[in-house]
Design a protein around this motif. Structure first.
Motif, PDB file in Angstrom:
ATOM      1  N   PHE A 112     -10.230  -1.142  -2.254  1.00  0.00           N
ATOM      2  CA  PHE A 112      -9.267  -2.032  -1.622  1.00  0.00           C
ATOM      3  C   PHE A 112      -8.539  -1.445  -0.420  1.00  0.00           C
ATOM      4  CE2 PHE A 112      -9.749  -3.959  -5.807  1.00  0.00           C
ATOM      5  CZ  PHE A 112      -9.930  -5.292  -5.445  1.00  0.00           C
ATOM      6  N   ARG A 113      -8.673  -0.142  -0.188  1.00  0.00           N
ATOM      7  CA  ARG A 113      -7.993   0.468   0.967  1.00  0.00           C
ATOM      8  C   ARG A 113      -8.485  -0.214   2.245  1.00  0.00           C
ATOM      9  NH1 ARG A 113      -8.282   3.963   5.026  1.00  0.00           N
ATOM     10  NH2 ARG A 113      -6.421   5.224   5.436  1.00  0.00           N
ATOM     11  N   GLY A 114      -7.532  -0.596   3.088  1.00  0.00           N
ATOM     12  CA  GLY A 114      -7.888  -1.245   4.351  1.00  0.00           C
ATOM     13  C   GLY A 114      -8.037  -2.752   4.264  1.00  0.00           C
ATOM     14  N   THR A 117      -5.425  -7.457   0.820  1.00  0.00           N
ATOM     15  CA  THR A 117      -5.059  -7.870  -0.537  1.00  0.00           C
ATOM     16  C   THR A 117      -3.744  -7.195  -0.929  1.00  0.00           C
ATOM     17  OG1 THR A 117      -6.201  -5.990  -1.533  1.00  0.00           O
ATOM     18  CG2 THR A 117      -7.509  -7.999  -1.186  1.00  0.00           C
ATOM     19  N   PRO A 118      -3.102  -7.652  -2.016  1.00  0.00           N
ATOM     20  CA  PRO A 118      -1.889  -6.960  -2.468  1.00  0.00           C
ATOM     21  C   PRO A 118      -2.144  -5.476  -2.757  1.00  0.00           C
ATOM     22  CG  PRO A 118      -2.051  -9.080  -3.555  1.00  0.00           C
ATOM     23  CD  PRO A 118      -3.341  -8.876  -2.793  1.00  0.00           C
ATOM     24  N   ILE A 119      -3.296  -5.165  -3.311  1.00  0.00           N
ATOM     25  CA  ILE A 119      -3.609  -3.759  -3.592  1.00  0.00           C
ATOM     26  C   ILE A 119      -3.746  -2.990  -2.278  1.00  0.00           C
ATOM     27  CG2 ILE A 119      -5.280  -2.173  -4.633  1.00  0.00           C
ATOM     28  CD1 ILE A 119      -5.921  -4.419  -6.668  1.00  0.00           C
ATOM     29  N   GLY A 120      -4.456  -3.557  -1.321  1.00  0.00           N
ATOM     30  CA  GLY A 120      -4.609  -2.922  -0.015  1.00  0.00           C
ATOM     31  C   GLY A 120      -3.281  -2.730   0.692  1.00  0.00           C
ATOM     32  N   SER A 121      -2.408  -3.722   0.594  1.00  0.00           N
ATOM     33  CA  SER A 121      -1.080  -3.618   1.217  1.00  0.00           C
ATOM     34  C   SER A 121      -0.241  -2.529   0.566  1.00  0.00           C
ATOM     35  CB  SER A 121      -0.348  -4.959   1.126  1.00  0.00           C
ATOM     36  OG  SER A 121      -1.043  -5.935   1.859  1.00  0.00           O
ATOM     37  N   ALA A 122      -0.303  -2.421  -0.752  1.00  0.00           N
ATOM     38  CA  ALA A 122       0.444  -1.375  -1.461  1.00  0.00           C
ATOM     39  C   ALA A 122      -0.084   0.004  -1.071  1.00  0.00           C
ATOM     40  CB  ALA A 122       0.358  -1.575  -2.969  1.00  0.00           C
ATOM     41  N   TYR A 126       2.199   2.968   0.714  1.00  0.00           N
ATOM     42  CA  TYR A 126       2.416   4.284   0.119  1.00  0.00           C
ATOM     43  C   TYR A 126       1.784   5.402   0.939  1.00  0.00           C
ATOM     44  CZ  TYR A 126       4.923   2.518  -3.864  1.00  0.00           C
ATOM     45  OH  TYR A 126       5.885   1.946  -4.648  1.00  0.00           O
ATOM     46  N   GLU A 127       0.655   5.134   1.589  1.00  0.00           N
ATOM     47  CA  GLU A 127       0.073   6.142   2.490  1.00  0.00           C
ATOM     48  C   GLU A 127       1.018   6.430   3.645  1.00  0.00           C
ATOM     49  OE1 GLU A 127      -3.783   5.253   4.047  1.00  0.00           O
ATOM     50  OE2 GLU A 127      -4.782   5.760   2.170  1.00  0.00           O
TER      51      GLU A 127
END
Length: 195
Positions: A112-114, A117-122, A126-127
């Motif tokens: 999901f990185r990049g 989605t909500p997971i990508g946004s989180a 955090y990064e």
């Protein structure tokens, strides 16, 4: 066990279940009943504390997931290169250990990185938090100037992520973690030479 500890354990268990369901079956298969069954947390608790709809559940699980892999201790402000290295090592040890105990979360990270989605946004949030915090610590500990600190921090993040991926996908994660620690320790020692 304290009440707050139990609550955070339930958040983590339910969040992990949400992410496991997403990984296996996709978000369309998410239900309170399935989350409850998988996490051993009551549907009523999930409904009350985590949300009534899929979007709320995914948002909360994403936040819990992303914060799990980051060291969010803003109260630690190293003043010497040695204190900074200790902070960096502590975060590295935590991340490599978690990669061994929760490889599913790392797989989701890379999936999901990049994304938007909500997971990508989180993950993005955090990064950004981690890189800014570590860069600030590099400057405060008088290891590097601000521009070099940010570039170095990004490089450390990329190296860590590569090692985390190897640990999470390895048939011998403990050995991979030992090798990763050894390599990252050498990288950290090189940082001190810039001082």
């Amino acid at each position: 066990m304290k009440k707050a500890d139990k609550k955070s354990e339930k958040y983590f268990a339910a969040s992990r279940a949400i992410l496991e369901i997403i990984e296996k079956d996709g978000p369309h298969k998410l239900s309170h009943a399935q989350i409850s069954r998988l996490s051993k947390v009551s549907r009523a608790w999930i409904y009350e504390y985590m949300g009534k709809n899929k979007e709320e559940l995914i948002d909360i699980a994403s936040e819990v997931f992303a914060s799990y892999f980051t060291l969010n201790n803003k109260s630690v402000e190293p003043n010497t290169p040695e204190e900074f290295m200790g902070l960096l090592k502590q975060g590295q040890d935590i991340a490599f250990q978690k990669a061994q105990t929760e490889p599913l979360l790392l797989k989701l990270y890379f999936r999901f990185r990049g994304t938007t989605t909500p997971i990508g946004s989180a993950i993005k949030k955090y990064e950004k938090h981690w890189t800014e915090y570590i860069a600030k610590c590099l400057v405060q500990a008088k290891v590097l100037d601000p521009q070099s600190a940010l570039a170095t921090t990004r490089a450390i993040l990329v190296l860590r992520l590569g090692f985390l991926h190897r640990i999470a996908t390895s048939s011998t994660p403990a050995k991979e973690a030992l090798d990763a620690n050894e390599s990252m320790d050498l990288v950290h020692k090189q940082l001190l030479k810039f001082n």
